[in-house]
Design a protein around this motif. Structure first.
Motif, PDB file in Angstrom:
ATOM      1  N   GLU A  79      27.868  -8.586 -10.274  1.00 45.36           N
ATOM      2  CA  GLU A  79      27.413  -8.542  -8.875  1.00 45.36           C
ATOM      3  C   GLU A  79      28.278  -7.609  -8.033  1.00 45.36           C
ATOM      4  OE1 GLU A  79      24.812  -9.998  -6.926  1.00 45.36           O
ATOM      5  OE2 GLU A  79      23.984 -10.075  -8.937  1.00 45.36           O
ATOM      6  N   LYS A  80      29.576  -7.632  -8.257  1.00 44.36           N
ATOM      7  CA  LYS A  80      30.474  -6.734  -7.523  1.00 44.36           C
ATOM      8  C   LYS A  80      30.143  -5.283  -7.823  1.00 44.36           C
ATOM      9  CE  LYS A  80      34.351  -9.937  -7.484  1.00 44.36           C
ATOM     10  NZ  LYS A  80      35.721 -10.182  -7.959  1.00 44.36           N
ATOM     11  N   ARG A  81      29.902  -4.990  -9.098  1.00 45.14           N
ATOM     12  CA  ARG A  81      29.572  -3.615  -9.486  1.00 45.14           C
ATOM     13  C   ARG A  81      28.249  -3.181  -8.847  1.00 45.14           C
ATOM     14  NH1 ARG A  81      30.138  -1.609 -15.191  1.00 45.14           N
ATOM     15  NH2 ARG A  81      30.710   0.260 -14.050  1.00 45.14           N
ATOM     16  N   SER A  82      27.305  -4.083  -8.755  1.00 47.37           N
ATOM     17  CA  SER A  82      26.032  -3.771  -8.105  1.00 47.37           C
ATOM     18  C   SER A  82      26.231  -3.438  -6.633  1.00 47.37           C
ATOM     19  CB  SER A  82      25.057  -4.943  -8.251  1.00 47.37           C
ATOM     20  OG  SER A  82      24.692  -5.117  -9.598  1.00 47.37           O
ATOM     21  N   LEU A  83      27.055  -4.208  -5.961  1.00 43.56           N
ATOM     22  CA  LEU A  83      27.317  -3.944  -4.549  1.00 43.56           C
ATOM     23  C   LEU A  83      28.033  -2.605  -4.377  1.00 43.56           C
ATOM     24  CD1 LEU A  83      27.103  -5.236  -1.666  1.00 43.56           C
ATOM     25  CD2 LEU A  83      29.513  -5.741  -1.947  1.00 43.56           C
ATOM     26  N   LEU A  84      28.998  -2.324  -5.223  1.00 41.62           N
ATOM     27  CA  LEU A  84      29.717  -1.060  -5.126  1.00 41.62           C
ATOM     28  C   LEU A  84      28.796   0.123  -5.412  1.00 41.62           C
ATOM     29  CD1 LEU A  84      33.043  -2.166  -6.816  1.00 41.62           C
ATOM     30  CD2 LEU A  84      32.709  -1.627  -4.392  1.00 41.62           C
TER      31      LEU A  84
ATOM     32  N   TYR B 120      25.182   4.250   0.689  1.00 39.97           N
ATOM     33  CA  TYR B 120      25.428   4.170   2.127  1.00 39.97           C
ATOM     34  C   TYR B 120      26.620   5.005   2.584  1.00 39.97           C
ATOM     35  CZ  TYR B 120      21.876   0.642   2.616  1.00 39.97           C
ATOM     36  OH  TYR B 120      20.667  -0.009   2.637  1.00 39.97           O
ATOM     37  N   LEU B 121      27.517   5.327   1.681  1.00 40.49           N
ATOM     38  CA  LEU B 121      28.700   6.094   2.051  1.00 40.49           C
ATOM     39  C   LEU B 121      28.540   7.588   1.794  1.00 40.49           C
ATOM     40  CD1 LEU B 121      31.509   3.709   0.728  1.00 40.49           C
ATOM     41  CD2 LEU B 121      30.551   3.853   3.035  1.00 40.49           C
ATOM     42  N   ASP B 122      27.610   7.958   0.938  1.00 43.76           N
ATOM     43  CA  ASP B 122      27.397   9.364   0.598  1.00 43.76           C
ATOM     44  C   ASP B 122      26.659  10.057   1.742  1.00 43.76           C
ATOM     45  OD1 ASP B 122      26.494  11.834  -0.451  1.00 43.76           O
ATOM     46  OD2 ASP B 122      26.465  11.001  -2.473  1.00 43.76           O
ATOM     47  N   PRO B 123      27.242  11.107   2.320  1.00 38.89           N
ATOM     48  CA  PRO B 123      26.596  11.805   3.445  1.00 38.89           C
ATOM     49  C   PRO B 123      25.208  12.364   3.112  1.00 38.89           C
ATOM     50  CG  PRO B 123      28.793  12.701   3.006  1.00 38.89           C
ATOM     51  CD  PRO B 123      28.514  11.694   1.952  1.00 38.89           C
TER      52      PRO B 123
ATOM     53  N   ASP C  75      24.612   6.416   8.679  1.00 40.30           N
ATOM     54  CA  ASP C  75      25.764   6.563   9.573  1.00 40.30           C
ATOM     55  C   ASP C  75      26.239   5.171   9.967  1.00 40.30           C
ATOM     56  OD1 ASP C  75      27.712   7.712  11.168  1.00 40.30           O
ATOM     57  OD2 ASP C  75      26.353   7.946  12.875  1.00 40.30           O
ATOM     58  N   LEU C  76      26.924   4.521   9.038  1.00 45.01           N
ATOM     59  CA  LEU C  76      27.407   3.173   9.314  1.00 45.01           C
ATOM     60  C   LEU C  76      28.538   3.231  10.337  1.00 45.01           C
ATOM     61  CD1 LEU C  76      27.567   1.713   5.694  1.00 45.01           C
ATOM     62  CD2 LEU C  76      25.797   1.337   7.402  1.00 45.01           C
TER      63      LEU C  76
ATOM     64  N   ASN D  60      37.856  -1.771 -10.409  1.00 42.18           N
ATOM     65  CA  ASN D  60      38.830  -0.812  -9.882  1.00 42.18           C
ATOM     66  C   ASN D  60      38.372   0.621 -10.103  1.00 42.18           C
ATOM     67  OD1 ASN D  60      40.545  -2.751  -8.862  1.00 42.18           O
ATOM     68  ND2 ASN D  60      41.795  -2.845 -10.699  1.00 42.18           N
ATOM     69  N   GLN D  61      37.773   0.905 -11.257  1.00 45.52           N
ATOM     70  CA  GLN D  61      37.254   2.252 -11.514  1.00 45.52           C
ATOM     71  C   GLN D  61      36.111   2.590 -10.561  1.00 45.52           C
ATOM     72  OE1 GLN D  61      36.342   2.009 -15.708  1.00 45.52           O
ATOM     73  NE2 GLN D  61      38.304   2.920 -16.283  1.00 45.52           N
ATOM     74  N   ASP D  62      35.231   1.636 -10.322  1.00 45.12           N
ATOM     75  CA  ASP D  62      34.122   1.861  -9.387  1.00 45.12           C
ATOM     76  C   ASP D  62      34.643   2.142  -7.983  1.00 45.12           C
ATOM     77  OD1 ASP D  62      32.357   1.421 -11.481  1.00 45.12           O
ATOM     78  OD2 ASP D  62      31.808  -0.606 -10.830  1.00 45.12           O
ATOM     79  N   ILE D  63      35.642   1.390  -7.552  1.00 48.05           N
ATOM     80  CA  ILE D  63      36.228   1.603  -6.220  1.00 48.05           C
ATOM     81  C   ILE D  63      36.874   2.980  -6.151  1.00 48.05           C
ATOM     82  CG2 ILE D  63      38.044   0.857  -4.622  1.00 48.05           C
ATOM     83  CD1 ILE D  63      37.435  -2.045  -5.541  1.00 48.05           C
ATOM     84  N   LEU D  64      37.618   3.342  -7.168  1.00 46.07           N
ATOM     85  CA  LEU D  64      38.266   4.659  -7.176  1.00 46.07           C
ATOM     86  C   LEU D  64      37.239   5.786  -7.141  1.00 46.07           C
ATOM     87  CD1 LEU D  64      41.184   4.030  -9.681  1.00 46.07           C
ATOM     88  CD2 LEU D  64      41.373   4.515  -7.228  1.00 46.07           C
ATOM     89  N   GLN D  65      36.139   5.630  -7.847  1.00 46.36           N
ATOM     90  CA  GLN D  65      35.095   6.648  -7.825  1.00 46.36           C
ATOM     91  C   GLN D  65      34.469   6.778  -6.432  1.00 46.36           C
ATOM     92  OE1 GLN D  65      32.390   5.609 -10.987  1.00 46.36           O
ATOM     93  NE2 GLN D  65      33.665   6.601 -12.535  1.00 46.36           N
ATOM     94  N   LEU D  66      34.266   5.654  -5.758  1.00 43.97           N
ATOM     95  CA  LEU D  66      33.752   5.691  -4.394  1.00 43.97           C
ATOM     96  C   LEU D  66      34.720   6.412  -3.464  1.00 43.97           C
ATOM     97  CD1 LEU D  66      32.196   2.169  -3.750  1.00 43.97           C
ATOM     98  CD2 LEU D  66      31.044   4.373  -3.581  1.00 43.97           C
ATOM     99  N   ARG D  67      35.985   6.095  -3.583  1.00 45.86           N
ATOM    100  CA  ARG D  67      37.000   6.723  -2.729  1.00 45.86           C
ATOM    101  C   ARG D  67      37.054   8.233  -2.961  1.00 45.86           C
ATOM    102  NH1 ARG D  67      42.216   5.401  -3.607  1.00 45.86           N
ATOM    103  NH2 ARG D  67      42.802   6.216  -1.602  1.00 45.86           N
ATOM    104  N   GLN D  68      36.945   8.652  -4.203  1.00 42.81           N
ATOM    105  CA  GLN D  68      36.991  10.086  -4.504  1.00 42.81           C
ATOM    106  C   GLN D  68      35.835  10.817  -3.851  1.00 42.81           C
ATOM    107  OE1 GLN D  68      37.107  10.098  -8.782  1.00 42.81           O
ATOM    108  NE2 GLN D  68      39.320  10.368  -8.824  1.00 42.81           N
ATOM    109  N   LYS D  69      34.690  10.210  -3.814  1.00 41.03           N
ATOM    110  CA  LYS D  69      33.525  10.845  -3.192  1.00 41.03           C
ATOM    111  C   LYS D  69      33.694  10.990  -1.682  1.00 41.03           C
ATOM    112  CE  LYS D  69      30.007   9.549  -6.478  1.00 41.03           C
ATOM    113  NZ  LYS D  69      28.692   8.913  -6.652  1.00 41.03           N
ATOM    114  N   MET D  70      34.496  10.139  -1.095  1.00 43.20           N
ATOM    115  CA  MET D  70      34.646  10.133   0.355  1.00 43.20           C
ATOM    116  C   MET D  70      35.696  11.131   0.834  1.00 43.20           C
ATOM    117  SD  MET D  70      32.359   8.051   1.041  1.00 43.20           S
ATOM    118  CE  MET D  70      31.564   8.414  -0.512  1.00 43.20           C
ATOM    119  N   HIS D  71      36.514  11.639  -0.060  1.00 43.07           N
ATOM    120  CA  HIS D  71      37.583  12.580   0.358  1.00 43.07           C
ATOM    121  C   HIS D  71      37.251  13.989   0.002  1.00 43.07           C
ATOM    122  CE1 HIS D  71      39.795   9.173   1.561  1.00 43.07           C
ATOM    123  NE2 HIS D  71      40.334   8.860   0.427  1.00 43.07           N
TER     124      HIS D  71
END
Length: 91
Positions: free
Chosen positions: A37-42, A48-51, A56-57, A80-91
């Protein structure tokens, strides 16, 4: 997982509703649900975070801070890998 094991992640309207509800709902979900479930949410958060998708949250920065905080939690390697991948996309 071995070489032949396959994993996939999907999300539903339930996951979109949690994200739209806000940071507190996202945090509660990440604190209480199982790995799948966590992976699904991430995965849903990626949308929602990808421009590219044009969302525009108003609490975008708060989500980023929340994800960074969750990197310090005792989550599985996959989370943790999913979170890191999300963070990389945002920077």
């Amino acid at each position: 997982m071995g070489e032949r094991d396959v994993s996939y992640v999907t999300y539903t309207q339930k996951h979109r509703d949690i994200i739209i509800t806000g940071v507190t709902a996202i945090n509660d979900f990440l604190n209480r649900k199982d790995v799948s479930e966590k992976r699904s949410l991430l995965f849903c958060l990626d949308r929602y975070l990808d421009p590219y998708f044009g969302y525009d949250l108003p609490y975008f920065d708060d989500i980023i801070l929340l994800l960074e905080k969750h990197l310090l939690f005792n989550h599985s390697k996959e989370i943790n890998q999913d979170i890191l991948q999300l963070r990389q996309k945002m920077h």
